[in-house]
Design a protein around this motif. Structure first.
Motif, PDB file in Angstrom:
ATOM      1  N   ASP A   1       0.837  -1.210   0.000  1.00 32.02           N
ATOM      2  CA  ASP A   1       0.000   0.000   0.000  1.00 32.02           C
ATOM      3  C   ASP A   1       0.870   1.258   0.000  1.00 32.02           C
ATOM      4  O   ASP A   1       2.103   1.182  -0.038  1.00 32.02           O
ATOM      5  N   GLU A   2       0.236   2.439   0.061  1.00 33.02           N
ATOM      6  CA  GLU A   2       0.971   3.701  -0.030  1.00 33.02           C
ATOM      7  C   GLU A   2       1.877   3.953   1.171  1.00 33.02           C
ATOM      8  O   GLU A   2       2.756   4.807   1.133  1.00 33.02           O
TER       9      GLU A   2
ATOM     10  N   THR B   1      -5.257  -6.689  -0.449  1.00 27.42           N
ATOM     11  CA  THR B   1      -6.178  -5.981  -1.351  1.00 27.42           C
ATOM     12  C   THR B   1      -5.376  -5.171  -2.367  1.00 27.42           C
ATOM     13  O   THR B   1      -4.363  -4.556  -2.020  1.00 27.42           O
TER      14      THR B   1
ATOM     15  N   PRO C   1      -4.158  -2.128  -4.809  1.00 30.64           N
ATOM     16  CA  PRO C   1      -4.124  -0.692  -4.530  1.00 30.64           C
ATOM     17  C   PRO C   1      -5.237   0.058  -5.259  1.00 30.64           C
ATOM     18  O   PRO C   1      -5.739  -0.382  -6.287  1.00 30.64           O
ATOM     19  N   ASP C   2      -5.597   1.207  -4.706  1.00 31.57           N
ATOM     20  CA  ASP C   2      -6.625   2.062  -5.288  1.00 31.57           C
ATOM     21  C   ASP C   2      -6.020   2.805  -6.483  1.00 31.57           C
ATOM     22  O   ASP C   2      -5.044   3.541  -6.318  1.00 31.57           O
TER      23      ASP C   2
ATOM     24  N   SER D   1      -6.931   5.380  -8.009  1.00 33.04           N
ATOM     25  CA  SER D   1      -7.028   6.838  -7.931  1.00 33.04           C
ATOM     26  C   SER D   1      -5.844   7.444  -7.164  1.00 33.04           C
ATOM     27  O   SER D   1      -5.546   8.618  -7.317  1.00 33.04           O
ATOM     28  N   LYS D   2      -5.150   6.658  -6.354  1.00 31.06           N
ATOM     29  CA  LYS D   2      -4.017   7.141  -5.578  1.00 31.06           C
ATOM     30  C   LYS D   2      -2.679   6.898  -6.296  1.00 31.06           C
ATOM     31  O   LYS D   2      -1.626   7.154  -5.732  1.00 31.06           O
ATOM     32  N   LYS D   3      -2.738   6.437  -7.532  1.00 30.74           N
ATOM     33  CA  LYS D   3      -1.531   6.111  -8.286  1.00 30.74           C
ATOM     34  C   LYS D   3      -0.764   7.391  -8.634  1.00 30.74           C
ATOM     35  O   LYS D   3      -1.350   8.380  -9.061  1.00 30.74           O
TER      36      LYS D   3
END
Length: 150
Positions: free
Chosen positions: A47-48, A55, A57-58, A60-62
């Motif tokens: 994750d970030e 899960t 990664p999202d 939109s946060k890339k």
């Protein structure tokens, strides 16, 4: 009548080998009986915050990073920045007959080896000196050693 060739130690080793073999066989059977996991279940993601998670990664946060922005190696110094290579210290120990000694740096109190060939002028114990460092076979060596007043 002769005594049996099997000693207590041999019997114990054989019991351990047999027990280990049985445990290995049991584990193999359990693996065969377990349901197969899909590839998705075997993936893990970061994750970030750098933590592992199961899960994905999202999107939109890339963050997009250009390849040209990545620097590999030591970054270049700005034009005006000058590196100070001359150091100052005091001769902690010096043996004239053997031709070597140690200099203790003024700021860090680190000791550096000095050989008579690395001196510009004659030095003695307790002299204040200026010197430069050079990589030697066993660490950093003081070279270009001169008497100084600081």
């Amino acid at each position: 009548m002769a005594k049996s060739q099997e000693t207590y130690n041999k019997k114990e080793k054989e019991k351990k080998r047999l027990k280990k073999r049985q445990e290995k066989e049991k584990k193999r059977e359990e693996r065969k009986a377990a349901p197969k996991r899909s590839a998705e279940e075997m993936f893990s993601y970061v994750d970030e915050h750098g933590q592992l998670t199961d899960t994905p990664p999202d999107p939109s946060k890339k963050i997009v990073i250009e390849a040209e922005d990545i620097e590999i190696g030591v970054p270049k110094r700005p034009e005006g920045e000058e590196v100070i290579t001359t150091r100052f210290g005091r001769v902690d120990f010096f043996n004239d007959s053997k031709g070597y000694g140690f200099i203790k740096e003024k700021d860090t109190n680190e000791k550096f080896f000095v050989h008579i060939n690395g001196t510009v002028e004659e030095i003695n114990e307790g002299d204040k000196v200026s010197f430069e460092l050079e990589k030697g076979p066993k660490g950093m060596n003081a070279v270009d050693v001169k008497k100084a007043s600081f």
